[in-house]
Design an enzyme around this catalytic site. Structure first.
Site, PDB file in Angstrom:
ATOM      1  N   GLU A   1      30.851  48.851  13.355  1.00  0.00           N
ATOM      2  CA  GLU A   1      31.412  48.997  12.017  1.00  0.00           C
ATOM      3  C   GLU A   1      31.655  50.439  11.638  1.00  0.00           C
ATOM      4  OE1 GLU A   1      29.250  49.329   8.389  1.00  0.00           O
ATOM      5  OE2 GLU A   1      27.808  47.843   9.136  1.00  0.00           O
TER       6      GLU A   1
ATOM      7  N   HIS B   1      32.068  45.832   9.452  1.00  0.00           N
ATOM      8  CA  HIS B   1      31.546  46.203   8.138  1.00  0.00           C
ATOM      9  C   HIS B   1      31.168  44.962   7.331  1.00  0.00           C
ATOM     10  CE1 HIS B   1      30.808  49.026   4.972  1.00  0.00           C
ATOM     11  NE2 HIS B   1      31.789  48.600   4.191  1.00  0.00           N
TER      12      HIS B   1
ATOM     13  N   SER C   1      28.195  47.539   1.105  1.00  0.00           N
ATOM     14  CA  SER C   1      28.972  48.777   1.066  1.00  0.00           C
ATOM     15  C   SER C   1      28.738  49.508  -0.265  1.00  0.00           C
ATOM     16  CB  SER C   1      30.446  48.451   1.312  1.00  0.00           C
ATOM     17  OG  SER C   1      31.182  49.605   1.597  1.00  0.00           O
TER      18      SER C   1
END
Length: 312
Positions: free
Chosen positions: A257, A284, A120
Protein backbone atom coordinates in the site's frame (compact mmCIF):
# COMPACT_ATOMS: atom_id res chain seq x y z
CA UNK A 1 -28.18 25.43 20.13
CA UNK A 2 -30.57 22.87 18.79
CA UNK A 3 -30.57 19.39 17.36
CA UNK A 4 -33.04 16.63 16.83
CA UNK A 5 -33.61 14.08 19.55
CA UNK A 6 -30.59 12.18 20.79
CA UNK A 7 -29.75 9.25 18.55
CA UNK A 8 -30.55 5.88 20.07
CA UNK A 9 -27.25 3.92 20.01
CA UNK A 10 -29.19 0.67 19.65
CA UNK A 11 -31.37 1.87 16.76
CA UNK A 12 -30.38 0.27 13.47
CA UNK A 13 -30.39 2.12 10.19
CA UNK A 14 -29.98 5.72 9.19
CA UNK A 15 -30.41 8.82 11.34
CA UNK A 16 -29.79 12.41 10.31
CA UNK A 17 -27.93 14.07 13.18
CA UNK A 18 -28.11 17.84 13.68
CA UNK A 19 -24.89 19.25 15.09
CA UNK A 20 -24.73 22.18 17.48
CA UNK A 21 -23.46 24.30 14.57
CA UNK A 22 -26.71 23.62 12.69
CA UNK A 23 -25.23 21.37 10.01
CA UNK A 24 -26.54 17.83 9.49
CA UNK A 25 -24.58 14.58 9.38
CA UNK A 26 -25.76 11.31 7.85
CA UNK A 27 -25.21 8.48 10.36
CA UNK A 28 -25.92 4.77 10.16
CA UNK A 29 -25.89 2.01 12.77
CA UNK A 30 -25.66 -1.73 12.12
CA UNK A 31 -25.81 -4.53 14.71
CA UNK A 32 -27.16 -4.68 18.25
CA UNK A 33 -24.28 -5.83 20.46
CA UNK A 34 -23.04 -4.24 23.68
CA UNK A 35 -19.65 -3.67 22.05
CA UNK A 36 -19.68 -0.37 20.14
CA UNK A 37 -17.41 0.50 17.21
CA UNK A 38 -17.41 4.04 15.79
CA UNK A 39 -15.95 4.31 12.28
CA UNK A 40 -14.15 7.28 10.70
CA UNK A 41 -13.75 7.29 6.93
CA UNK A 42 -10.74 8.55 5.02
CA UNK A 43 -10.17 11.06 2.29
CA UNK A 44 -10.62 13.49 3.84
CA UNK A 45 -13.83 13.86 1.92
CA UNK A 46 -14.39 10.14 1.38
CA UNK A 47 -17.47 8.16 2.39
CA UNK A 48 -18.67 5.69 5.02
CA UNK A 49 -19.17 2.88 2.50
CA UNK A 50 -16.35 0.50 3.36
CA UNK A 51 -17.73 0.21 6.90
CA UNK A 52 -21.14 -1.04 5.78
CA UNK A 53 -20.37 -4.75 6.23
CA UNK A 54 -18.34 -4.51 9.45
CA UNK A 55 -21.13 -5.67 11.78
CA UNK A 56 -21.78 -8.64 9.51
CA UNK A 57 -18.10 -9.55 9.11
CA UNK A 58 -17.38 -9.28 12.84
CA UNK A 59 -20.49 -11.41 13.46
CA UNK A 60 -18.87 -14.15 11.36
CA UNK A 61 -15.95 -13.93 13.79
CA UNK A 62 -18.26 -14.56 16.74
CA UNK A 63 -18.51 -10.93 17.82
CA UNK A 64 -21.83 -9.13 18.29
CA UNK A 65 -20.82 -5.53 17.64
CA UNK A 66 -22.90 -2.39 17.13
CA UNK A 67 -21.17 -0.50 14.34
CA UNK A 68 -21.72 3.24 13.92
CA UNK A 69 -20.62 5.11 10.81
CA UNK A 70 -21.15 8.60 9.46
CA UNK A 71 -20.17 10.86 6.61
CA UNK A 72 -18.06 13.71 7.94
CA UNK A 73 -19.15 17.30 7.32
CA UNK A 74 -18.77 18.13 3.64
CA UNK A 75 -18.82 14.48 2.58
CA UNK A 76 -21.30 12.39 0.56
CA UNK A 77 -24.73 12.31 2.29
CA UNK A 78 -23.90 14.90 4.97
CA UNK A 79 -24.27 18.65 4.58
CA UNK A 80 -21.94 20.40 2.14
CA UNK A 81 -20.89 23.83 3.46
CA UNK A 82 -19.92 26.48 0.94
CA UNK A 83 -16.16 26.25 1.25
CA UNK A 84 -15.70 28.97 -1.38
CA UNK A 85 -16.61 31.30 1.49
CA UNK A 86 -13.29 31.92 3.21
CA UNK A 87 -14.76 32.28 6.69
CA UNK A 88 -16.56 28.94 6.32
CA UNK A 89 -13.43 27.22 5.01
CA UNK A 90 -11.27 28.70 7.77
CA UNK A 91 -13.71 27.51 10.42
CA UNK A 92 -14.51 23.99 9.21
CA UNK A 93 -11.53 22.82 7.14
CA UNK A 94 -9.30 22.30 10.17
CA UNK A 95 -7.94 19.37 12.17
CA UNK A 96 -9.58 20.82 15.25
CA UNK A 97 -13.03 20.91 13.70
CA UNK A 98 -12.97 17.29 12.53
CA UNK A 99 -11.56 16.06 15.87
CA UNK A 100 -14.26 17.87 17.83
CA UNK A 101 -16.85 16.54 15.38
CA UNK A 102 -15.91 12.98 16.39
CA UNK A 103 -16.49 13.81 20.04
CA UNK A 104 -19.83 15.50 19.31
CA UNK A 105 -20.98 12.51 17.27
CA UNK A 106 -19.99 10.22 20.16
CA UNK A 107 -22.00 12.30 22.60
CA UNK A 108 -25.06 12.50 20.37
CA UNK A 109 -24.96 8.76 19.69
CA UNK A 110 -24.84 8.24 23.46
CA UNK A 111 -21.90 5.82 23.43
CA UNK A 112 -18.94 5.54 25.80
CA UNK A 113 -16.24 3.00 26.59
CA UNK A 114 -16.17 2.17 22.88
CA UNK A 115 -13.76 1.25 20.08
CA UNK A 116 -12.77 3.88 17.51
CA UNK A 117 -11.52 2.85 14.08
CA UNK A 118 -10.28 5.15 11.35
CA UNK A 119 -9.07 4.53 7.82
CA UNK A 120 -6.27 6.74 6.41
CA UNK A 121 -7.36 10.33 7.27
CA UNK A 122 -9.74 8.69 9.75
CA UNK A 123 -6.69 7.01 11.31
CA UNK A 124 -5.18 10.45 11.83
CA UNK A 125 -8.32 11.44 13.71
CA UNK A 126 -8.13 8.23 15.79
CA UNK A 127 -4.59 9.16 16.88
CA UNK A 128 -5.69 12.67 17.84
CA UNK A 129 -8.85 11.45 19.56
CA UNK A 130 -7.06 8.74 21.55
CA UNK A 131 -4.48 11.25 22.77
CA UNK A 132 -7.09 13.89 23.76
CA UNK A 133 -10.26 11.93 24.59
CA UNK A 134 -8.82 8.53 25.44
CA UNK A 135 -10.85 8.28 28.65
CA UNK A 136 -13.87 7.44 26.49
CA UNK A 137 -12.13 4.63 24.62
CA UNK A 138 -11.84 0.92 25.22
CA UNK A 139 -9.54 0.54 22.23
CA UNK A 140 -8.24 2.39 19.16
CA UNK A 141 -7.73 1.01 15.66
CA UNK A 142 -5.54 2.95 13.23
CA UNK A 143 -6.04 1.52 9.74
CA UNK A 144 -3.45 2.58 7.16
CA UNK A 145 -2.27 5.88 8.61
CA UNK A 146 1.14 7.01 9.75
CA UNK A 147 2.08 9.56 12.40
CA UNK A 148 4.70 11.36 10.31
CA UNK A 149 3.75 12.65 6.86
CA UNK A 150 7.32 13.20 5.66
CA UNK A 151 7.94 9.46 5.83
CA UNK A 152 4.79 8.89 3.78
CA UNK A 153 6.01 11.33 1.11
CA UNK A 154 9.39 9.57 0.91
CA UNK A 155 7.69 6.19 0.64
CA UNK A 156 5.11 7.24 -1.94
CA UNK A 157 7.81 8.64 -4.21
CA UNK A 158 9.69 5.35 -3.95
CA UNK A 159 6.47 3.44 -4.72
CA UNK A 160 5.82 5.28 -7.95
CA UNK A 161 9.45 5.00 -9.06
CA UNK A 162 9.10 1.23 -8.71
CA UNK A 163 5.65 1.05 -10.32
CA UNK A 164 6.05 3.37 -13.31
CA UNK A 165 8.59 3.86 -16.11
CA UNK A 166 11.10 6.61 -15.38
CA UNK A 167 9.66 8.86 -18.09
CA UNK A 168 6.20 8.69 -16.49
CA UNK A 169 7.57 9.57 -13.05
CA UNK A 170 9.40 12.51 -14.62
CA UNK A 171 6.22 13.57 -16.40
CA UNK A 172 4.21 13.42 -13.15
CA UNK A 173 6.78 15.55 -11.34
CA UNK A 174 6.76 18.04 -14.22
CA UNK A 175 2.96 18.32 -13.99
CA UNK A 176 3.11 18.70 -10.22
CA UNK A 177 5.69 21.48 -10.49
CA UNK A 178 3.31 23.34 -12.84
CA UNK A 179 0.20 22.47 -10.82
CA UNK A 180 -1.12 20.78 -13.97
CA UNK A 181 -3.01 17.71 -12.76
CA UNK A 182 -6.02 17.80 -15.05
CA UNK A 183 -4.69 15.99 -18.10
CA UNK A 184 -5.30 12.46 -19.30
CA UNK A 185 -1.71 11.25 -19.22
CA UNK A 186 -1.16 12.32 -15.62
CA UNK A 187 -4.47 10.86 -14.47
CA UNK A 188 -3.72 7.56 -16.27
CA UNK A 189 -0.51 7.30 -14.24
CA UNK A 190 -2.51 7.98 -11.08
CA UNK A 191 -4.94 5.22 -12.11
CA UNK A 192 -2.06 2.73 -12.44
CA UNK A 193 -0.85 3.62 -8.94
CA UNK A 194 -4.37 3.46 -7.48
CA UNK A 195 -4.85 -0.01 -8.92
CA UNK A 196 -1.57 -1.23 -7.51
CA UNK A 197 -1.54 0.39 -4.07
CA UNK A 198 -4.93 1.85 -3.08
CA UNK A 199 -7.87 -0.18 -4.43
CA UNK A 200 -6.27 -3.39 -5.59
CA UNK A 201 -9.51 -5.36 -5.74
CA UNK A 202 -11.62 -2.67 -7.47
CA UNK A 203 -14.94 -3.98 -6.09
CA UNK A 204 -18.02 -3.18 -8.15
CA UNK A 205 -20.07 -2.78 -4.99
CA UNK A 206 -18.49 0.56 -4.03
CA UNK A 207 -17.76 1.79 -7.55
CA UNK A 208 -19.74 4.82 -8.72
CA UNK A 209 -20.63 6.26 -12.09
CA UNK A 210 -19.49 9.67 -10.86
CA UNK A 211 -17.00 10.61 -8.17
CA UNK A 212 -18.38 10.77 -4.63
CA UNK A 213 -15.24 12.38 -3.22
CA UNK A 214 -15.83 15.71 -1.51
CA UNK A 215 -13.23 17.47 -3.64
CA UNK A 216 -13.04 20.78 -1.69
CA UNK A 217 -12.28 18.89 1.54
CA UNK A 218 -9.82 16.51 -0.13
CA UNK A 219 -7.99 19.30 -1.96
CA UNK A 220 -7.68 21.41 1.20
CA UNK A 221 -5.94 18.68 3.15
CA UNK A 222 -4.39 16.32 0.58
CA UNK A 223 -4.16 17.83 -2.89
CA UNK A 224 -5.08 16.36 -6.28
CA UNK A 225 -4.44 12.68 -5.51
CA UNK A 226 -2.94 10.16 -3.07
CA UNK A 227 0.54 10.53 -4.51
CA UNK A 228 1.18 14.21 -3.94
CA UNK A 229 0.53 16.28 -0.81
CA UNK A 230 0.04 20.00 -1.34
CA UNK A 231 -2.57 20.68 1.37
CA UNK A 232 -2.62 20.93 5.15
CA UNK A 233 -1.59 17.29 5.60
CA UNK A 234 1.95 18.22 4.58
CA UNK A 235 2.32 19.60 8.12
CA UNK A 236 1.08 16.43 9.89
CA UNK A 237 3.62 15.46 12.57
CA UNK A 238 2.25 13.55 15.56
CA UNK A 239 5.18 11.42 16.73
CA UNK A 240 5.78 13.35 19.94
CA UNK A 241 2.15 12.76 20.95
CA UNK A 242 2.03 8.97 20.49
CA UNK A 243 3.05 8.47 24.13
CA UNK A 244 -0.28 10.04 25.11
CA UNK A 245 -2.27 7.19 23.52
CA UNK A 246 -2.80 5.00 26.58
CA UNK A 247 -5.53 2.62 25.38
CA UNK A 248 -4.92 -0.73 23.65
CA UNK A 249 -4.20 0.14 20.02
CA UNK A 250 -4.27 -1.90 16.84
CA UNK A 251 -2.22 -0.67 13.90
CA UNK A 252 -3.33 -2.41 10.71
CA UNK A 253 -1.66 -1.90 7.34
CA UNK A 254 -1.71 -3.53 3.92
CA UNK A 255 1.55 -5.07 2.79
CA UNK A 256 1.26 -3.50 -0.66
CA UNK A 257 0.00 0.00 0.00
CA UNK A 258 0.75 3.70 0.03
CA UNK A 259 1.66 3.91 3.72
CA UNK A 260 5.15 2.79 4.84
CA UNK A 261 5.12 -0.23 7.15
CA UNK A 262 8.49 0.84 8.56
CA UNK A 263 6.75 3.89 10.00
CA UNK A 264 4.03 1.63 11.42
CA UNK A 265 6.78 -0.33 13.22
CA UNK A 266 8.04 2.90 14.78
CA UNK A 267 4.51 3.77 15.89
CA UNK A 268 4.12 0.32 17.45
CA UNK A 269 7.20 0.98 19.59
CA UNK A 270 6.15 4.48 20.67
CA UNK A 271 2.47 3.89 21.49
CA UNK A 272 2.51 2.35 25.00
CA UNK A 273 0.13 -0.54 24.23
CA UNK A 274 0.14 -1.18 20.49
CA UNK A 275 -0.06 -4.22 18.24
CA UNK A 276 0.87 -4.13 14.55
CA UNK A 277 -0.81 -6.42 12.03
CA UNK A 278 -0.19 -6.47 8.29
CA UNK A 279 -2.39 -7.88 5.55
CA UNK A 280 -0.81 -9.79 2.64
CA UNK A 281 -1.91 -8.63 -0.83
CA UNK A 282 -3.66 -5.69 0.81
CA UNK A 283 -3.46 -2.18 -0.56
CA UNK A 284 -4.52 1.00 1.20
CA UNK A 285 -8.07 -0.37 1.48
CA UNK A 286 -7.01 -3.77 2.76
CA UNK A 287 -10.37 -4.34 4.48
CA UNK A 288 -11.61 -4.92 0.92
CA UNK A 289 -8.51 -6.31 -0.78
CA UNK A 290 -8.06 -9.16 1.72
CA UNK A 291 -11.10 -9.09 3.98
CA UNK A 292 -10.62 -12.52 5.67
CA UNK A 293 -7.20 -11.57 7.07
CA UNK A 294 -8.21 -8.01 7.92
CA UNK A 295 -11.27 -9.08 9.91
CA UNK A 296 -9.39 -11.88 11.62
CA UNK A 297 -6.88 -9.32 12.93
CA UNK A 298 -9.63 -6.88 13.94
CA UNK A 299 -11.74 -9.52 15.70
CA UNK A 300 -8.74 -10.93 17.56
CA UNK A 301 -7.87 -7.46 18.83
CA UNK A 302 -11.40 -6.76 20.08
CA UNK A 303 -11.71 -10.22 21.67
CA UNK A 304 -8.36 -9.83 23.44
CA UNK A 305 -9.31 -6.43 24.85
CA UNK A 306 -12.74 -7.66 25.89
CA UNK A 307 -11.23 -10.72 27.60
CA UNK A 308 -8.47 -8.76 29.32
CA UNK A 309 -5.87 -10.68 27.28
CA UNK A 310 -4.51 -7.89 25.12
CA UNK A 311 -0.75 -7.75 24.82
CA UNK A 312 1.42 -5.75 22.46
Amino acid sequence: MHYTKEADPMKQGTTIMTLDNGYHLWTNTQGTGDIHLLCLHGGPGGTHEYWENFAEELGKQGLNVTVHMYDQLGSFYSDQPDYTDKATADKYLTYEYFLDEVEEVRQKLGIDNFYLIGQSWGGLLVQEYAAKYGDHLKGAIVSSMVDEIDEYVTHINKVREEALPAEEVAYMKECEAKNDYDNDRYQKDVDVLNLGYVDRKQPAAIAHLISTMATPVYNAFQGDNEFVITGKLKDWHFRNNLKDIKVPTLLTFGEHETMPIETAKTMQKLIPHARLETTPEGGHHHMIDNAPVYFDHLAKFIKDVENGQFND
